[in-house]
Design an enzyme around this catalytic site. Structure first.
Site, PDB file in Angstrom:
ATOM      1  N   GLY A  18     -49.908 -43.072 -15.834  1.00  0.00           N
ATOM      2  CA  GLY A  18     -49.843 -41.424 -15.197  1.00  0.00           C
ATOM      3  C   GLY A  18     -48.783 -40.865 -16.775  1.00  0.00           C
ATOM      4  O   GLY A  18     -47.078 -39.536 -16.236  1.00  0.00           O
ATOM      5  N   ASN A  20     -49.025 -38.743 -19.289  1.00  0.00           N
ATOM      6  CA  ASN A  20     -49.489 -37.704 -19.087  1.00  0.00           C
ATOM      7  C   ASN A  20     -49.051 -36.849 -17.960  1.00  0.00           C
ATOM      8  O   ASN A  20     -48.964 -35.712 -19.203  1.00  0.00           O
ATOM      9  CB  ASN A  20     -51.359 -37.786 -19.733  1.00  0.00           C
ATOM     10  CG  ASN A  20     -52.100 -37.894 -21.038  1.00  0.00           C
ATOM     11  OD1 ASN A  20     -51.088 -36.892 -22.546  1.00  0.00           O
ATOM     12  ND2 ASN A  20     -52.162 -38.650 -20.714  1.00  0.00           N
ATOM     13  N   LYS A  98     -62.557 -41.199 -12.158  1.00  0.00           N
ATOM     14  CA  LYS A  98     -64.015 -40.462 -11.821  1.00  0.00           C
ATOM     15  C   LYS A  98     -64.413 -39.128 -12.557  1.00  0.00           C
ATOM     16  O   LYS A  98     -63.421 -38.530 -12.701  1.00  0.00           O
ATOM     17  CB  LYS A  98     -64.053 -40.304  -9.988  1.00  0.00           C
ATOM     18  CG  LYS A  98     -63.198 -41.152  -9.303  1.00  0.00           C
ATOM     19  CD  LYS A  98     -62.860 -41.264  -7.547  1.00  0.00           C
ATOM     20  CE  LYS A  98     -64.521 -40.623  -6.987  1.00  0.00           C
ATOM     21  NZ  LYS A  98     -65.236 -41.461  -7.101  1.00  0.00           N
ATOM     22  N   ASN A 114     -59.750 -31.410 -19.030  1.00  0.00           N
ATOM     23  CA  ASN A 114     -59.240 -32.893 -18.936  1.00  0.00           C
ATOM     24  C   ASN A 114     -58.906 -33.118 -20.819  1.00  0.00           C
ATOM     25  O   ASN A 114     -59.056 -32.892 -21.828  1.00  0.00           O
ATOM     26  CB  ASN A 114     -60.534 -33.490 -19.074  1.00  0.00           C
ATOM     27  CG  ASN A 114     -61.020 -34.978 -18.940  1.00  0.00           C
ATOM     28  OD1 ASN A 114     -60.089 -36.039 -18.803  1.00  0.00           O
ATOM     29  ND2 ASN A 114     -61.338 -35.380 -19.879  1.00  0.00           N
ATOM     30  N   HIS A 116     -59.177 -36.373 -23.176  1.00  0.00           N
ATOM     31  CA  HIS A 116     -59.910 -37.950 -23.586  1.00  0.00           C
ATOM     32  C   HIS A 116     -59.357 -38.828 -24.555  1.00  0.00           C
ATOM     33  O   HIS A 116     -58.997 -38.130 -25.525  1.00  0.00           O
ATOM     34  CB  HIS A 116     -61.420 -37.227 -23.534  1.00  0.00           C
ATOM     35  CG  HIS A 116     -61.939 -38.165 -24.077  1.00  0.00           C
ATOM     36  ND1 HIS A 116     -61.898 -38.862 -23.088  1.00  0.00           N
ATOM     37  CD2 HIS A 116     -62.720 -38.605 -24.999  1.00  0.00           C
ATOM     38  CE1 HIS A 116     -63.050 -40.462 -23.599  1.00  0.00           C
ATOM     39  NE2 HIS A 116     -62.985 -39.876 -25.064  1.00  0.00           N
ATOM     40  N   ASP A 157     -67.607 -35.141 -20.322  1.00  0.00           N
ATOM     41  CA  ASP A 157     -66.642 -34.327 -22.024  1.00  0.00           C
ATOM     42  C   ASP A 157     -67.110 -33.669 -22.066  1.00  0.00           C
ATOM     43  O   ASP A 157     -67.187 -34.010 -23.411  1.00  0.00           O
ATOM     44  CB  ASP A 157     -66.708 -36.171 -22.452  1.00  0.00           C
ATOM     45  CG  ASP A 157     -65.726 -37.083 -22.091  1.00  0.00           C
ATOM     46  OD1 ASP A 157     -64.539 -36.464 -20.696  1.00  0.00           O
ATOM     47  OD2 ASP A 157     -65.784 -38.556 -21.626  1.00  0.00           O
ATOM     48  N   GLU A 187     -51.588 -37.094 -27.490  1.00  0.00           N
ATOM     49  CA  GLU A 187     -52.335 -36.839 -25.869  1.00  0.00           C
ATOM     50  C   GLU A 187     -50.587 -36.433 -25.273  1.00  0.00           C
ATOM     51  O   GLU A 187     -50.831 -35.073 -25.061  1.00  0.00           O
ATOM     52  CB  GLU A 187     -52.543 -38.099 -24.787  1.00  0.00           C
ATOM     53  CG  GLU A 187     -53.881 -38.791 -25.305  1.00  0.00           C
ATOM     54  CD  GLU A 187     -54.501 -39.466 -24.773  1.00  0.00           C
ATOM     55  OE1 GLU A 187     -54.097 -39.409 -23.422  1.00  0.00           O
ATOM     56  OE2 GLU A 187     -54.417 -40.761 -24.921  1.00  0.00           O
TER      57      GLU A 187
HETATM   58  C1  GAR Z   1     -54.907 -41.836 -21.769  1.00  0.00           C
HETATM   59  O1  GAR Z   1     -55.076 -41.742 -22.509  1.00  0.00           O
HETATM   60  C2  GAR Z   1     -55.888 -40.478 -21.096  1.00  0.00           C
HETATM   61  O2  GAR Z   1     -56.480 -39.955 -22.256  1.00  0.00           O
HETATM   62  C3  GAR Z   1     -56.919 -41.389 -20.668  1.00  0.00           C
HETATM   63  O3  GAR Z   1     -56.878 -42.613 -19.827  1.00  0.00           O
HETATM   64  C4  GAR Z   1     -55.292 -42.338 -20.543  1.00  0.00           C
HETATM   65  C5  GAR Z   1     -54.535 -42.368 -18.772  1.00  0.00           C
HETATM   66  O4  GAR Z   1     -52.776 -43.114 -19.081  1.00  0.00           O
HETATM   67  N1  GAR Z   1     -58.055 -40.985 -19.641  1.00  0.00           N
HETATM   68  C6  GAR Z   1     -59.113 -41.100 -20.315  1.00  0.00           C
HETATM   69  O5  GAR Z   1     -60.005 -41.922 -20.897  1.00  0.00           O
HETATM   70  C7  GAR Z   1     -60.071 -40.019 -19.320  1.00  0.00           C
HETATM   71  N2  GAR Z   1     -61.567 -40.082 -19.598  1.00  0.00           N
HETATM   72  P1  GAR Z   1     -52.077 -42.020 -18.319  1.00  0.00           P
HETATM   73  O6  GAR Z   1     -52.355 -42.362 -16.939  1.00  0.00           O
HETATM   74  O7  GAR Z   1     -50.918 -43.337 -19.075  1.00  0.00           O
HETATM   75  O8  GAR Z   1     -51.919 -40.264 -18.597  1.00  0.00           O
END
Ligand code: GAR
Length: 210
Positions: A18, A20, A98, A114, A116, A157, A187
């Protein structure tokens, strides 16, 4: 759905650490996201640290179980109920692992976004998530990667891109080192910025229809 002066109600969906989500919480608290508030955090994983982050900031948070062999419908049925009960306007997938069904996504056109961790259309789609995305970039040998925030449609995506930022790949990068750099340099600023832009747009549309 929104009354005058009411902020855009955001639900953030997570599955893990979490960071982000934290960037979004900080942006709401420091006023960089002016027209939105995080009303709910939903996790598909009961041990997700993101749930604790939400609690620490007084944000309602819930876990919705999602068994691997379970029918996707059960998760999405509960999800729809929780979102409707709180009249959520915008859904943000922040490290949510998911893939949402076509039926679900169609109910929220331009209302699901989203993040990515690559420059879409590279290293994305089914099976490209989390650390694997950075492994794919390093295996391919690209010299630049980055992050993308996009609207979610029925193609994984594949929805309209809102913002992208490039990040340099260095000679001795491991997937973990690269993942951290992409988060730090792209991000954590890109997602709050995109959410802010979308919330402003929703408010603008609301004011036009009043
Ligand atoms: C992040 O890097 C996000 O961009 C990626 O998972 C990570 C979650 O980190 N998402 C994906 O790959 C979705 N396809 P976080 O839980 O620390 O935010």
């Amino acid at each position: 759905m929104l009354n005058r002066d009411e902020k855009v109600k955001i639900a953030v969906l997570i599955s893990g650490t979490g960071t982000n989500l934290q960037a979004l919480i900080d942006a709401v608290e420091n006023g960089s996201i002016k027209n939105g508030k995080i009303s709910l955090v939903i996790s598909s994983n009961k041990d997700a640290y993101g749930l604790k982050r939400a609690s620490k900031h007084g944000i309602e948070n819930i876990f919705i179980p999602s068994e691997k062999n379970d029918r996707v419908d059960n998760f999405e049925k509960s999800l729809t109920k929780e979102l409707r009960e709180r009249k959520i306007d915008l859904i943000v997938l922040a490290g949510f692992m998911k893939i949402l069904s076509e039926d679900f996504v169609k109910k929220y056109p331009n209302r699901i976004i989203n993040i990515h961790p690559s420059l879409i259309p590279s290293f994305c789609g089914k099976g490209a998530y989390g650390i694997h995305v950075h492994e794919m970039a390093l295996d391919y040998g690209v010299k630049v990667t980055g992050a993308t925030v996009h609207f979610v449609n029925e193609i994984p995506d594949g929805g309209k891109i809102i913002l992208q930022k490039a990040v340099e790949i260095k000679e001795k990068d491991t997937p973990e080192i690269l993942q951290k750099r992409v988060m730090r340099e792209a991000e954590w600023t890109l997602l709050p910025k995109a959410v802010s832009m979308v919330c402003d747009k929703i408010m603008e549309e609301k004011n036009e229809s009043l």
